[in-house]
Design a protein around this motif. Sequence first.
Motif, PDB file in Angstrom:
ATOM      1  N   ALA A  59      45.767  34.213  47.134  1.00  0.00           N
ATOM      2  CA  ALA A  59      46.270  35.276  48.024  1.00  0.00           C
ATOM      3  C   ALA A  59      45.183  35.811  48.947  1.00  0.00           C
ATOM      4  CB  ALA A  59      46.850  36.409  47.179  1.00  0.00           C
ATOM      5  N   GLY A  60      44.009  35.207  48.920  1.00  0.00           N
ATOM      6  CA  GLY A  60      42.950  35.621  49.825  1.00  0.00           C
ATOM      7  C   GLY A  60      42.031  36.667  49.233  1.00  0.00           C
ATOM      8  N   LEU A  61      42.134  36.948  47.919  1.00  0.00           N
ATOM      9  CA  LEU A  61      41.273  37.942  47.290  1.00  0.00           C
ATOM     10  C   LEU A  61      39.894  37.359  47.040  1.00  0.00           C
ATOM     11  CD1 LEU A  61      43.836  39.507  44.834  1.00  0.00           C
ATOM     12  CD2 LEU A  61      43.219  40.259  47.136  1.00  0.00           C
ATOM     13  N   THR A  62      38.937  38.239  46.819  1.00  0.00           N
ATOM     14  CA  THR A  62      37.549  37.819  46.673  1.00  0.00           C
ATOM     15  C   THR A  62      37.347  37.082  45.352  1.00  0.00           C
ATOM     16  OG1 THR A  62      36.846  39.746  47.933  1.00  0.00           O
ATOM     17  CG2 THR A  62      35.155  38.622  46.631  1.00  0.00           C
TER      18      THR A  62
ATOM     19  N   THR B 150      39.530  45.591  42.836  1.00  0.00           N
ATOM     20  CA  THR B 150      39.343  47.035  42.586  1.00  0.00           C
ATOM     21  C   THR B 150      40.655  47.760  42.843  1.00  0.00           C
ATOM     22  OG1 THR B 150      37.037  46.880  43.307  1.00  0.00           O
ATOM     23  CG2 THR B 150      38.030  49.079  43.229  1.00  0.00           C
ATOM     24  N   LEU B 151      41.068  48.548  41.830  1.00  0.00           N
ATOM     25  CA  LEU B 151      42.313  49.290  42.017  1.00  0.00           C
ATOM     26  C   LEU B 151      42.134  50.374  43.082  1.00  0.00           C
ATOM     27  CD1 LEU B 151      43.468  49.658  38.299  1.00  0.00           C
ATOM     28  CD2 LEU B 151      44.152  47.935  39.985  1.00  0.00           C
ATOM     29  N   ALA B 152      43.175  50.659  43.786  1.00  0.00           N
ATOM     30  CA  ALA B 152      43.095  51.575  44.933  1.00  0.00           C
ATOM     31  C   ALA B 152      42.868  53.032  44.515  1.00  0.00           C
ATOM     32  CB  ALA B 152      44.370  51.462  45.769  1.00  0.00           C
ATOM     33  N   ASP B 153      43.409  53.455  43.367  1.00  0.00           N
ATOM     34  CA  ASP B 153      43.345  54.874  43.007  1.00  0.00           C
ATOM     35  C   ASP B 153      42.284  55.185  41.966  1.00  0.00           C
ATOM     36  OD1 ASP B 153      44.570  53.417  41.075  1.00  0.00           O
ATOM     37  OD2 ASP B 153      46.163  54.888  40.667  1.00  0.00           O
ATOM     38  N   THR B 154      41.537  54.159  41.488  1.00  0.00           N
ATOM     39  CA  THR B 154      40.480  54.405  40.493  1.00  0.00           C
ATOM     40  C   THR B 154      39.317  53.470  40.799  1.00  0.00           C
ATOM     41  OG1 THR B 154      41.206  52.703  38.921  1.00  0.00           O
ATOM     42  CG2 THR B 154      42.261  54.884  38.766  1.00  0.00           C
ATOM     43  N   ASP B 155      38.302  53.619  39.992  1.00  0.00           N
ATOM     44  CA  ASP B 155      37.165  52.709  40.130  1.00  0.00           C
ATOM     45  C   ASP B 155      37.268  51.500  39.197  1.00  0.00           C
ATOM     46  OD1 ASP B 155      35.969  54.268  42.020  1.00  0.00           O
ATOM     47  OD2 ASP B 155      34.865  55.475  40.537  1.00  0.00           O
ATOM     48  N   GLN B 156      38.435  51.348  38.572  1.00  0.00           N
ATOM     49  CA  GLN B 156      38.599  50.256  37.639  1.00  0.00           C
ATOM     50  C   GLN B 156      38.800  48.910  38.365  1.00  0.00           C
ATOM     51  OE1 GLN B 156      41.909  51.803  35.366  1.00  0.00           O
ATOM     52  NE2 GLN B 156      40.549  52.303  33.646  1.00  0.00           N
ATOM     53  N   LEU B 157      38.473  47.864  37.628  1.00  0.00           N
ATOM     54  CA  LEU B 157      38.617  46.500  38.150  1.00  0.00           C
ATOM     55  C   LEU B 157      39.690  45.734  37.369  1.00  0.00           C
ATOM     56  CD1 LEU B 157      34.876  45.353  38.537  1.00  0.00           C
ATOM     57  CD2 LEU B 157      36.434  46.090  40.352  1.00  0.00           C
ATOM     58  N   VAL B 158      40.370  44.872  38.046  1.00  0.00           N
ATOM     59  CA  VAL B 158      41.261  43.890  37.401  1.00  0.00           C
ATOM     60  C   VAL B 158      40.620  42.511  37.613  1.00  0.00           C
ATOM     61  CG1 VAL B 158      43.526  42.812  37.395  1.00  0.00           C
ATOM     62  CG2 VAL B 158      43.305  45.266  37.749  1.00  0.00           C
ATOM     63  N   LEU B 159      40.322  41.848  36.497  1.00  0.00           N
ATOM     64  CA  LEU B 159      39.675  40.535  36.552  1.00  0.00           C
ATOM     65  C   LEU B 159      40.715  39.446  36.254  1.00  0.00           C
ATOM     66  CD1 LEU B 159      36.458  41.472  34.554  1.00  0.00           C
ATOM     67  CD2 LEU B 159      36.811  41.527  37.029  1.00  0.00           C
ATOM     68  N   THR B 160      40.718  38.393  37.016  1.00  0.00           N
ATOM     69  CA  THR B 160      41.676  37.298  36.811  1.00  0.00           C
ATOM     70  C   THR B 160      40.923  35.982  36.642  1.00  0.00           C
ATOM     71  OG1 THR B 160      41.902  36.705  39.126  1.00  0.00           O
ATOM     72  CG2 THR B 160      43.299  38.481  38.320  1.00  0.00           C
ATOM     73  N   GLY B 161      41.579  35.046  35.983  1.00  0.00           N
ATOM     74  CA  GLY B 161      40.969  33.726  35.803  1.00  0.00           C
ATOM     75  C   GLY B 161      41.848  32.807  34.961  1.00  0.00           C
ATOM     76  N   ARG B 162      41.493  31.568  34.895  1.00  0.00           N
ATOM     77  CA  ARG B 162      42.237  30.588  34.109  1.00  0.00           C
ATOM     78  C   ARG B 162      41.230  29.704  33.387  1.00  0.00           C
ATOM     79  NH1 ARG B 162      45.023  26.639  37.681  1.00  0.00           N
ATOM     80  NH2 ARG B 162      45.890  28.557  38.540  1.00  0.00           N
ATOM     81  N   ILE B 163      41.469  29.440  32.126  1.00  0.00           N
ATOM     82  CA  ILE B 163      40.555  28.636  31.316  1.00  0.00           C
ATOM     83  C   ILE B 163      41.336  27.431  30.768  1.00  0.00           C
ATOM     84  CG2 ILE B 163      39.044  28.590  29.307  1.00  0.00           C
ATOM     85  CD1 ILE B 163      38.744  31.613  29.593  1.00  0.00           C
ATOM     86  N   SER B 164      40.805  26.235  30.975  1.00  0.00           N
ATOM     87  CA  SER B 164      41.407  25.027  30.396  1.00  0.00           C
ATOM     88  C   SER B 164      40.354  23.932  30.366  1.00  0.00           C
ATOM     89  CB  SER B 164      42.613  24.561  31.214  1.00  0.00           C
ATOM     90  OG  SER B 164      42.188  23.953  32.425  1.00  0.00           O
ATOM     91  N   LEU B 165      40.558  22.988  29.482  1.00  0.00           N
ATOM     92  CA  LEU B 165      39.613  21.877  29.393  1.00  0.00           C
ATOM     93  C   LEU B 165      39.666  20.989  30.638  1.00  0.00           C
ATOM     94  CD1 LEU B 165      39.963  20.796  25.651  1.00  0.00           C
ATOM     95  CD2 LEU B 165      38.104  22.073  26.727  1.00  0.00           C
ATOM     96  N   ARG B 166      40.803  21.064  31.352  1.00  0.00           N
ATOM     97  CA  ARG B 166      40.885  20.243  32.560  1.00  0.00           C
ATOM     98  C   ARG B 166      40.014  20.819  33.671  1.00  0.00           C
ATOM     99  NH1 ARG B 166      44.014  20.399  37.048  1.00  0.00           N
ATOM    100  NH2 ARG B 166      45.314  22.058  36.221  1.00  0.00           N
ATOM    101  N   THR B 167      40.064  22.163  33.819  1.00  0.00           N
ATOM    102  CA  THR B 167      39.277  22.787  34.884  1.00  0.00           C
ATOM    103  C   THR B 167      37.864  23.137  34.436  1.00  0.00           C
ATOM    104  OG1 THR B 167      40.178  24.951  34.275  1.00  0.00           O
ATOM    105  CG2 THR B 167      41.321  23.715  36.003  1.00  0.00           C
TER     106      THR B 167
END
Length: 482
Positions: free
Chosen positions: A436-439, A451-468
């Motif tokens: 989606a064009g995120l950093t 970074t959430l818009a209303d707090t200083d909290q972060l949402v971290l995303t990722g995918r883990i697999s033996l293929r990648t």
Amino acid sequence: WLLSAKSEEALRDQARQLHAYTIGHPDVPAERIAASLAARARFDHRAVVDTTDRTTLLTNLTALADGTEAPGLTTGTVTPGRTAFLFTGQGSQRLGMGRELHEAHPVFAAAFDEVTELFDPLLDRPLRTVMWGQDADLLNRTQYTQPALFALQTALYRTLEHDGLTPHVLIGHSIGEIAAAHVAGVLSLPDAVALVAARGRLMQAARTDGTMIALQATEDEVLPLLTAGIDIAALNAPGSLVVSGDAAEAVALQERLGAEGRRTTRLTVSHAFHSAHMDGVLDDFRQAIDHLTYNPPKIPVISNVTGLPATGDELTTPAYWAEHIRRAVRFHPGIQHLETEGVTRYLELGPDATLTTLTQQTVRAGAVVTAALRKTSPEPLAFATAVARLHTGGHSPSAWRRGHTPAHPDGLPTYPFQRSHFWLAPQRSGTDVTAAGLTAADHALLGAAVTLADTDQLVLTGRISLRTHPWLADHTIAGTTL
């Protein structure tokens, strides 16, 4: 040993496995393994290992595994189509022909003895002593040459027939067509012998002032150049024919074509066969064979006179066999017709590979063309190799098929399957938030940080697999909460 597989790689693997088994089981007789292999299904990629020596057997298996050649090893791929037997004509004879096979093969010996014994009362000396003697000039006399070739060809055919190897169609070259007609059932053996003896005797008695010359030319090129004293005697291969007749006129034609750079060869013959020089013996020949019994062929025979399948009416009249002496041998057109009719395998029955060479010049690449005997090879080996060549090409002796499956030796390798895996691989999708064009996060496991818009909290995303992340197979991730 008969080996076959669905691919060349599998055939080589089978050779490797059998080689290892043979070394590891010296107590298992080679004949028992051969019987077990003969009972197996037959696939298109084939090999025959033919030897009674265990060391040579191992050598041949190694050669097969490596894709190289070796004496006693025959390989090939099944060629769909029909099989023709070819019967050689005069000029192919040689001293000693048939003697080695007579000593090695009882079926051949019995058939050969039967034919020669029928000829002996009709000739002025025993045929076998002429064939296996030391006088080549004597054998080359037409009155002996033709019976000798007929005896050899008939014995070869009966040997193959005994092993269950029979053709779909037959073709001969001059005297060879009489052998073809006999095995097709047109003439009984005594009647065929009588015809051949009369033919050889009368053709020997014809005028001797002619010659025969092989020319590099086509029929269309030569026909306008013929004079009254010469005829086309044979059409042998593309651009290869023989003229026959008066010596002076034939030599003049030879010199004319030679001046154009064409290959020409004057043949070593005593008579101008298949020309007007034979006219003086035709009536006597018709009378000599008029009392014989003729039957329609049970196997199709290609006529030398027409180059097409002979009709029953043609082969069953004395007039046809007289015309056969006089007219040109249309061997090349006959082979062309066989090819159009789906013949892809050709086995020559005669002393050498004479017709084999001519046929190879005519048919397309990929056809199986071989000879039962070759003057450069021991006769038993040449014969066995020819039969093996037909088998690897797709036409096997029925005697090589077993009526029941023998008990397989313990541990004998089975089919060497060439295994391939075809697991479905999951498709890589673009569901990570970086799509989606995120950093993107600068991290081995995290895909992006938001970074959430209303707090200083972060949402971290990722995918883990033996293929990648294939390196994860050697790592442990503990105590991580995402």
